[in-house]
Write a protein that holds these residues in place. Structure first.
Motif, PDB file in Angstrom:
ATOM      1  N   ARG A 182       0.887  -1.025  -0.592  1.00 34.26           N
ATOM      2  CA  ARG A 182       0.047  -0.141  -0.021  1.00 34.26           C
ATOM      3  C   ARG A 182       0.616   1.222  -0.007  1.00 34.26           C
ATOM      4  O   ARG A 182       0.567   2.281  -0.780  1.00 34.26           O
ATOM      5  CB  ARG A 182      -1.028  -0.126   1.241  1.00 34.26           C
ATOM      6  N   ASP A 183       1.775   0.969   0.425  1.00 30.13           N
ATOM      7  CA  ASP A 183       2.700   2.508   0.348  1.00 30.13           C
ATOM      8  C   ASP A 183       3.921   2.446  -0.701  1.00 30.13           C
ATOM      9  O   ASP A 183       4.088   3.623  -1.029  1.00 30.13           O
ATOM     10  CB  ASP A 183       4.248   2.104   1.976  1.00 30.13           C
ATOM     11  N   THR A 184       3.596   1.831  -1.280  1.00 32.75           N
ATOM     12  CA  THR A 184       3.703   1.672  -2.848  1.00 32.75           C
ATOM     13  C   THR A 184       2.851   3.134  -3.889  1.00 32.75           C
ATOM     14  O   THR A 184       3.401   2.901  -4.870  1.00 32.75           O
ATOM     15  CB  THR A 184       4.281   0.485  -3.756  1.00 32.75           C
ATOM     16  N   GLY A 185       1.893   3.183  -3.053  1.00 37.51           N
ATOM     17  CA  GLY A 185       0.947   3.816  -3.920  1.00 37.51           C
ATOM     18  C   GLY A 185      -0.318   2.885  -4.728  1.00 37.51           C
ATOM     19  O   GLY A 185      -1.316   3.328  -5.513  1.00 37.51           O
ATOM     20  N   SER A 186      -0.265   1.346  -4.666  1.00 38.99           N
ATOM     21  CA  SER A 186      -1.101   0.402  -5.409  1.00 38.99           C
ATOM     22  C   SER A 186      -1.691   0.123  -3.835  1.00 38.99           C
ATOM     23  O   SER A 186      -1.373  -0.640  -2.728  1.00 38.99           O
ATOM     24  CB  SER A 186       0.418  -0.559  -6.079  1.00 38.99           C
ATOM     25  N   GLY A 239       0.321   8.474  -9.598  1.00 38.81           N
ATOM     26  CA  GLY A 239      -0.186   7.608  -7.469  1.00 38.81           C
ATOM     27  C   GLY A 239       1.570   6.983  -7.079  1.00 38.81           C
ATOM     28  O   GLY A 239       1.338   6.523  -5.905  1.00 38.81           O
ATOM     29  N   ASP A 240       1.874   7.003  -8.686  1.00 40.27           N
ATOM     30  CA  ASP A 240       3.464   6.485  -7.595  1.00 40.27           C
ATOM     31  C   ASP A 240       4.015   7.083  -6.284  1.00 40.27           C
ATOM     32  O   ASP A 240       4.371   8.136  -6.123  1.00 40.27           O
ATOM     33  CB  ASP A 240       4.883   6.329  -8.682  1.00 40.27           C
ATOM     34  N   ARG A 241       4.007   6.009  -5.290  1.00 46.06           N
ATOM     35  CA  ARG A 241       4.739   7.097  -3.936  1.00 46.06           C
ATOM     36  C   ARG A 241       5.968   6.303  -3.816  1.00 46.06           C
ATOM     37  O   ARG A 241       6.718   6.748  -2.764  1.00 46.06           O
ATOM     38  CB  ARG A 241       3.976   6.406  -2.690  1.00 46.06           C
ATOM     39  N   THR A 242       7.134   5.209  -4.651  1.00 46.65           N
ATOM     40  CA  THR A 242       7.934   4.868  -4.505  1.00 46.65           C
ATOM     41  C   THR A 242       9.459   5.534  -5.343  1.00 46.65           C
ATOM     42  O   THR A 242      10.053   6.263  -4.773  1.00 46.65           O
ATOM     43  CB  THR A 242       8.030   3.197  -5.187  1.00 46.65           C
ATOM     44  N   ILE A 243       8.653   6.244  -6.912  1.00 50.22           N
ATOM     45  CA  ILE A 243       9.459   6.882  -7.678  1.00 50.22           C
ATOM     46  C   ILE A 243       8.530   8.012  -7.926  1.00 50.22           C
ATOM     47  O   ILE A 243       7.499   7.847  -8.672  1.00 50.22           O
ATOM     48  CB  ILE A 243       9.662   5.991  -9.025  1.00 50.22           C
ATOM     49  N   PRO A 244       9.240   9.280  -8.044  1.00 47.06           N
ATOM     50  CA  PRO A 244       8.042  10.588  -7.929  1.00 47.06           C
ATOM     51  C   PRO A 244       8.116  10.537  -9.607  1.00 47.06           C
ATOM     52  O   PRO A 244       8.693  10.167 -10.040  1.00 47.06           O
ATOM     53  CB  PRO A 244       9.201  12.068  -7.736  1.00 47.06           C
ATOM     54  N   PRO A 245       6.609  10.621  -9.615  1.00 45.19           N
ATOM     55  CA  PRO A 245       5.806  11.093 -11.258  1.00 45.19           C
ATOM     56  C   PRO A 245       7.302  12.121 -12.180  1.00 45.19           C
ATOM     57  O   PRO A 245       6.857  11.416 -13.322  1.00 45.19           O
ATOM     58  CB  PRO A 245       4.272  11.522 -11.456  1.00 45.19           C
ATOM     59  N   LEU A 260       6.514   9.589 -23.071  1.00 48.62           N
ATOM     60  CA  LEU A 260       6.120   9.950 -22.202  1.00 48.62           C
ATOM     61  C   LEU A 260       4.138   9.425 -21.724  1.00 48.62           C
ATOM     62  O   LEU A 260       3.491  10.180 -22.921  1.00 48.62           O
ATOM     63  CB  LEU A 260       5.661  11.364 -21.564  1.00 48.62           C
ATOM     64  N   VAL A 261       4.266   7.847 -21.384  1.00 46.31           N
ATOM     65  CA  VAL A 261       2.190   7.934 -20.741  1.00 46.31           C
ATOM     66  C   VAL A 261       2.602   8.466 -19.898  1.00 46.31           C
ATOM     67  O   VAL A 261       3.468   7.301 -18.160  1.00 46.31           O
ATOM     68  CB  VAL A 261       2.689   6.956 -21.468  1.00 46.31           C
ATOM     69  N   GLU A 262       1.533   9.052 -19.641  1.00 48.63           N
ATOM     70  CA  GLU A 262       0.421   9.280 -18.109  1.00 48.63           C
ATOM     71  C   GLU A 262       0.071   8.030 -17.641  1.00 48.63           C
ATOM     72  O   GLU A 262      -1.372   7.805 -18.215  1.00 48.63           O
ATOM     73  CB  GLU A 262       0.478  10.240 -17.308  1.00 48.63           C
ATOM     74  N   ILE A 263       0.113   7.037 -16.120  1.00 48.65           N
ATOM     75  CA  ILE A 263      -1.240   6.250 -15.545  1.00 48.65           C
ATOM     76  C   ILE A 263      -2.055   7.131 -14.981  1.00 48.65           C
ATOM     77  O   ILE A 263      -1.017   7.067 -13.797  1.00 48.65           O
ATOM     78  CB  ILE A 263      -0.351   4.718 -16.198  1.00 48.65           C
ATOM     79  N   LYS A 264      -2.802   6.975 -14.761  1.00 44.82           N
ATOM     80  CA  LYS A 264      -3.466   8.009 -14.408  1.00 44.82           C
ATOM     81  C   LYS A 264      -4.259   7.396 -12.588  1.00 44.82           C
ATOM     82  O   LYS A 264      -5.043   6.040 -13.124  1.00 44.82           O
ATOM     83  CB  LYS A 264      -4.519   8.719 -14.578  1.00 44.82           C
ATOM     84  N   GLY A 265      -3.706   7.763 -11.815  1.00 54.48           N
ATOM     85  CA  GLY A 265      -4.223   6.945 -10.395  1.00 54.48           C
ATOM     86  C   GLY A 265      -4.264   5.493  -9.843  1.00 54.48           C
ATOM     87  O   GLY A 265      -5.017   5.430  -8.428  1.00 54.48           O
ATOM     88  N   LEU A 266      -3.268   4.850 -10.705  1.00 54.19           N
ATOM     89  CA  LEU A 266      -2.347   4.265  -9.439  1.00 54.19           C
ATOM     90  C   LEU A 266      -1.132   4.473  -9.137  1.00 54.19           C
ATOM     91  O   LEU A 266      -0.731   5.252  -9.665  1.00 54.19           O
ATOM     92  CB  LEU A 266      -1.814   3.230 -10.789  1.00 54.19           C
ATOM     93  N   GLY A 267      -0.524   3.206  -8.569  1.00 56.40           N
ATOM     94  CA  GLY A 267       0.594   3.520  -7.875  1.00 56.40           C
ATOM     95  C   GLY A 267       1.962   2.983  -8.429  1.00 56.40           C
ATOM     96  O   GLY A 267       1.988   2.842  -9.830  1.00 56.40           O
ATOM     97  N   GLU A 272       0.442  -4.025 -12.401  1.00 51.31           N
ATOM     98  CA  GLU A 272      -0.388  -5.609 -11.036  1.00 51.31           C
ATOM     99  C   GLU A 272      -1.534  -4.792 -11.260  1.00 51.31           C
ATOM    100  O   GLU A 272      -2.905  -5.595 -10.831  1.00 51.31           O
ATOM    101  CB  GLU A 272       0.339  -5.717 -10.090  1.00 51.31           C
ATOM    102  N   GLU A 273      -1.499  -3.361 -10.776  1.00 50.42           N
ATOM    103  CA  GLU A 273      -2.954  -2.980 -10.925  1.00 50.42           C
ATOM    104  C   GLU A 273      -4.406  -2.996 -11.640  1.00 50.42           C
ATOM    105  O   GLU A 273      -5.177  -3.343 -11.955  1.00 50.42           O
ATOM    106  CB  GLU A 273      -3.195  -1.121 -10.361  1.00 50.42           C
ATOM    107  N   ASP A 274      -3.573  -3.164 -12.570  1.00 50.46           N
ATOM    108  CA  ASP A 274      -4.077  -2.491 -14.813  1.00 50.46           C
ATOM    109  C   ASP A 274      -3.937  -3.832 -15.080  1.00 50.46           C
ATOM    110  O   ASP A 274      -2.753  -2.855 -16.146  1.00 50.46           O
ATOM    111  CB  ASP A 274      -4.930  -1.479 -14.634  1.00 50.46           C
TER     112      ASP A 274
END
Length: 291
Positions: A182-186, A239-245, A260-267, A272-274
């Motif tokens: 969870r601390d990874t933002g995922s 939402g990546d909390r490990t490596i700043p976007p 660049l490709v932005e993946i919105k709302g995930l960590g 693995e989430e999507d």
């Protein structure tokens, strides 16, 4: 559970079990998964993960590619690590040796986090020649914050301390693993949590993970990006909390041919989430590039 994961015991319920094989290369016994038909596509996981990280992505790509994934040196079922195989250059050389042993020449290479840095090093060293590289939340710069304390001389002490490895493994109950992920933002599903718990409660995997953290030096990876001979797509999760976007944009300024490709709302574990979204980016990155 023994010091190392045992395939007969611990691999019985491993994702994509039928695609698994074991291959001797670069002084190690590698766990490799291969599935599908078509040109070869390589998947590399990040620090502390394994082939399970791509469990739902691989089948989605297998209709158009021969998808190849492996547990990196010292991780999961690729044991034991050979000398120097946990450093970034050593890992790049070891993966290249494995690909030669498998007679695999990827047309596209995909890496998550530290796996992306391995691919960049391989390309710069001309250890392989894919048409392009796709990075998911790539680790291309020195890590800061709490995580950065492990990519440091402190990690060298932990990596060689059997007592510390035992302690980490014993502390890996389900709640601790859920908190760590969870601390990874995922938000990882129940199966993913179970698989990570299996990894984090094994001393051999912990030793490999800490050994990799201790051996890595990312300070000169930006120079690799400047010398990268192939195009790279930098997919980053908002939402990546490990490596700043924002690191993705920094990397894009360095690489000669970067998108660049932005993946919105995930960590950090967005693939693995999507997995459906990740597979779509891998299959056709141009359609997702920020304009």
């Amino acid at each position: 559970m023994g010091y190392y994961l045992d395939w007969a015991r611990d691999g019985r319920d491993w994702p994509n079990h039928a695609a698994s094989r074991f291959v001797e290369a670069a002084g190690m016994r590698w766990h490799v998964q291969v599935m599908g038909n078509g040109p070869a596509l390589l998947l590399l996981h990040g620090t502390g993960a394994a082939t399970h990280s791509w469990r739902d992505v691989m089948p989605k790509l297998a209709a158009h590619y021969t998808v190849v994934a492996m547990d990196l040196s010292g991780h999961a079922f690729t044991q034991p690590p050979s000398k120097n195989s946990l450093s970034l250059p050593g890992m790049a050389a070891a993966v290249a040796t494995l690909l030669r042993t498998l007679n695999v020449n990827p047309v596209r290479a995909v890496g998550h986090s530290a796996g992306a840095a391995v691919l960049v090093r391989m390309a710069v060293e001309r250890l392989f020649a894919p048409q392009d590289i796709i990075s998911f939340n790539g680790a291309f710069f020195p890590v800061t914050g709490v995580a950065g304390q492990f990519f440091s001389p402190l990690a060298k002490t932990f990596a060689n301390a059997t007592l510390v490895q035992k302690l980490f493994a014993k502390m890996a109950d389900r709640k601790a693993v859920e908190r760590l992920l969870r601390d990874t933002g995922s938000n990882i599903d129940a199966e993913g949590i179970t698989l990570y718990q299996k990894l984090f409660s094994n001393e051999g995997h912990i030793a490999g993970t800490l050994g990799m953290m201790a051996a890595w030096d990312l300070h000169w990876v930006p120079q690799d990006l400047k010398n990268l001979p192939v195009p790279i797509t930098l997919a980053f999760a908002s939402g990546d909390r490990t490596i700043p976007p924002a690191r993705a944009a920094e990397a894009a300024k360095l690489a000669p041919h970067a998108s660049l490709v932005e993946i919105k709302g995930l960590g950090h574990l967005a693939h693995e989430e999507d997995p459906t979204g990740a597979a779509a980016i891998i299959a056709d990155p141009v359609s997702f590039v920020l304009r």
